[in-house]
Design an enzyme around this catalytic site. Structure first.
Site, PDB file in Angstrom:
ATOM      1  N   TYR A 119       0.865  -1.182   0.000  1.00 23.48           N
ATOM      2  CA  TYR A 119       0.000   0.000   0.000  1.00 23.48           C
ATOM      3  C   TYR A 119       0.898   1.227   0.000  1.00 23.48           C
ATOM      4  O   TYR A 119       1.857   1.295   0.776  1.00 23.48           O
ATOM      5  CB  TYR A 119      -0.890  -0.006   1.244  1.00 23.48           C
ATOM      6  CG  TYR A 119      -1.764   1.222   1.386  1.00 23.48           C
ATOM      7  CD1 TYR A 119      -2.851   1.429   0.541  1.00 23.48           C
ATOM      8  CD2 TYR A 119      -1.517   2.163   2.378  1.00 23.48           C
ATOM      9  CE1 TYR A 119      -3.664   2.551   0.677  1.00 23.48           C
ATOM     10  CE2 TYR A 119      -2.325   3.285   2.525  1.00 23.48           C
ATOM     11  CZ  TYR A 119      -3.392   3.482   1.672  1.00 23.48           C
ATOM     12  OH  TYR A 119      -4.191   4.580   1.819  1.00 23.48           O
ATOM     13  N   ASP A 143       9.385   2.751  -0.717  1.00 22.64           N
ATOM     14  CA  ASP A 143       8.400   3.430   0.118  1.00 22.64           C
ATOM     15  C   ASP A 143       8.716   3.071   1.569  1.00 22.64           C
ATOM     16  O   ASP A 143       8.341   2.003   2.053  1.00 22.64           O
ATOM     17  CB  ASP A 143       6.988   2.987  -0.279  1.00 22.64           C
ATOM     18  CG  ASP A 143       5.919   3.668   0.574  1.00 22.64           C
ATOM     19  OD1 ASP A 143       6.291   4.313   1.576  1.00 22.64           O
ATOM     20  OD2 ASP A 143       4.731   3.546   0.236  1.00 22.64           O
ATOM     21  N   LYS A 170       5.115   9.322   8.497  1.00 20.65           N
ATOM     22  CA  LYS A 170       4.934   8.767   9.848  1.00 20.65           C
ATOM     23  C   LYS A 170       5.926   9.321  10.879  1.00 20.65           C
ATOM     24  O   LYS A 170       5.764  10.445  11.333  1.00 20.65           O
ATOM     25  CB  LYS A 170       4.963   7.238   9.778  1.00 20.65           C
ATOM     26  CG  LYS A 170       3.894   6.725   8.787  1.00 20.65           C
ATOM     27  CD  LYS A 170       3.205   5.485   9.205  1.00 20.65           C
ATOM     28  CE  LYS A 170       2.259   5.005   8.110  1.00 20.65           C
ATOM     29  NZ  LYS A 170       0.982   4.536   8.548  1.00 20.65           N
TER      30      LYS A 170
END
Ligand code: PMP
Length: 424
Positions: free
Chosen positions: A142, A237, A265
């Site tokens: 994702y 990623d 994050k």
């Protein structure tokens, strides 16, 4: 639970599904999502006054746990000077330097406000740099809710059985190829079949979004070689893994240099931040130097930058040794529980991120992740919740430990798991 129930009913009237991000609705595990009133260290408290050991940690950002004094101070100090200017500020340069120091593959980096923006912008600049249109992603990975990347996507998309989202025209995903994670031969075949079409291969170098899935030996090195051979860029990623598995993410652990890296994050210390960066020649394609447009009203927001700087500056080798020790301790205890109770499950862990997949022996890709017994996971989730442990409300999400967690929380979690698994 009364207040959470009432709030959830009210929320559903004014917010689709009552939540601002789908997995929060607990649809995969059932029950009423707890509305949170506060967090402190490793614990959060819901609006009904129940306290839990938090193993979600805001889905990864809170590496120091909730309300870390250094981060709070940095945010308050920054806020006192003004919350947003839409003009350059010194902190942005400092944060860029911190990122570049941690990730030697990055010469230049641009800040955005979410992981989604980071991957969206990275693929745009990759396409501009290579002059190619295509993308290759992996099933179950994702990368945020970017149209072109919502193809066989993990995380919430997997949780709700909509890995290919409605509302994304086929034309928007027609340029996206999908391979199974850990399948180098498939990647090679796709690159060979369309030798000058793929601009970039984007990958979670350790997957968090189908639950934790590890790259098999040689997979990431193989991607590096193949992308070089076929002239495609390799995008790591590291929105989850950056600053979590090591300060320099999976790239530090493996020595592999990605062409472009996406971050988020932990980088924002719990405030909304993302970043993408890479070699100068690629990043200089961006406006205002080059013709690739990318922008953001709140990009480089002073509060988020201050929270990020306070977080990154406190993270050092000792932090990662500590997280590894805590993770190893949890793993060892959970393995004992599974063995003693003869429970068939695959326990996957990388440092402080972990997943227990029920009913399967191993998970190397999305097909194997989907074979896991999600009903057994839902029972485990509720068993742990009753015992005061807040886990991700889906089989297809990583659980996290933070530096606010201690041996006591880890040992109690394993005891709770032993009880929960005996009862279910
Ligand atoms: N990439 C990865 C690996 C992620 O885990 C996520 C979010 N969980 C994203 C991108 C998207 O980040 P955001 O939710 O901040 O848009």
């Amino acid at each position: 639970m009364k207040r959470s129930e009432k709030l959830f009913a009210e929320a559903r009237r004014v917010i689709p599904g009552g939540v601002n991000s789908p997995v929060r609705a607990w649809k995969a595990v059932g029950g009423t999502p707890r509305f949170v009133s506060r967090g402190q260290g490793a614990r959060l408290t819901d609006v009904d006054g129940r306290s839990y050991v938090d193993m979600v940690c805001s889905w990864g950002p809170l590496i120091f746990g909730h309300a870390h004094p250094g981060v709070l101070r940095a945010i308050a100090d920054a806020a006192a000077r003004g919350v947003s200017f839409g003009a350059p500020t010194p902190g942005e340069v400092e944060l860029a330097r911190e990122i570049i120091t941690a990730f030697p593959s990055i010469d230049k980096v641009r800040l955005v406000s979410s992981g989604t923006e980071a991957t969206m912008s990275a693929i745009r600049v990759a396409r501009a740099f290579t002059g190619r249109p295509g993308l290759l992603k992996f099933s179950g990975c994702y990368h945020g809710h970017v149209d072109a990347l919502l193809v066989r996507a993990g995380s919430g998309a997997a949780t709700f059985g909509t890995p290919d989202s409605e509302g994304v025209p086929e034309a928007f995903t027609a340029l996206t190829r999908v391979a199974e994670y850990n399948d180098l031969a498939a990647v090679e075949a796709m690159l060979r079949a369309t030798p000058r079409e793929i601009a970039a291969v984007i990958v979670e170098p350790v997957v968090g979004n189908m639950g934790v899935v590890l790259p098999k030996t040689g997979f990431l090195e193989g991607l590096r070689k193949l992308t070089r051979r076929f002239g495609a860029l390799l995008i790591f990623d590291e929105v989850i893994t950056g600053f979590r598995l090591a300060k320099g993410g999976v790239q530090e652990l493996t020595g592999i240099a990605a062409d472009l890296t996406c971050l988020g994050k932990i980088l924002g210390g719990g405030l909304p931040v993302g970043a993408f960066g890479g070699r100068t020649e690629i990043m200089d394609k961006l406006s205002p130097l080059g013709g690739t447009y990318q922008a953001g009203t709140l990009s480089g927001n002073p509060l988020a930058v201050a929270a990020g700087l306070a977080t990154l500056r406190e993270l050092g080798p000792k932090s990662y040794a500590r997280l590894e020790a805590l993770g190893a301790r949890l793993e060892e205890r959970l393995r004992r529980v599974l063995r003693d109770r003869r429970i068939r499950a695959a326990l996957h862990r990388a440092g402080s991120m972990w997943t227990l997949f029920f009913g399967v022996d191993r998970v190397r890709n999305f097909t194997e992740a989907r074979a896991a017994d999600t009903k057994a996971y839902a029972r485990f989730f509720h068993g742990m919740l009753e015992r005061g442990f807040y886990l991700p409300p889906s089989q297809f999400e990583a659980a996290f430990l933070s530096l606010a967690h201690g041996e006591a929380e880890v040992d109690e979690a394993a005891e709770a798991a032993a009880e929960a698994l005996s009862a279910s």
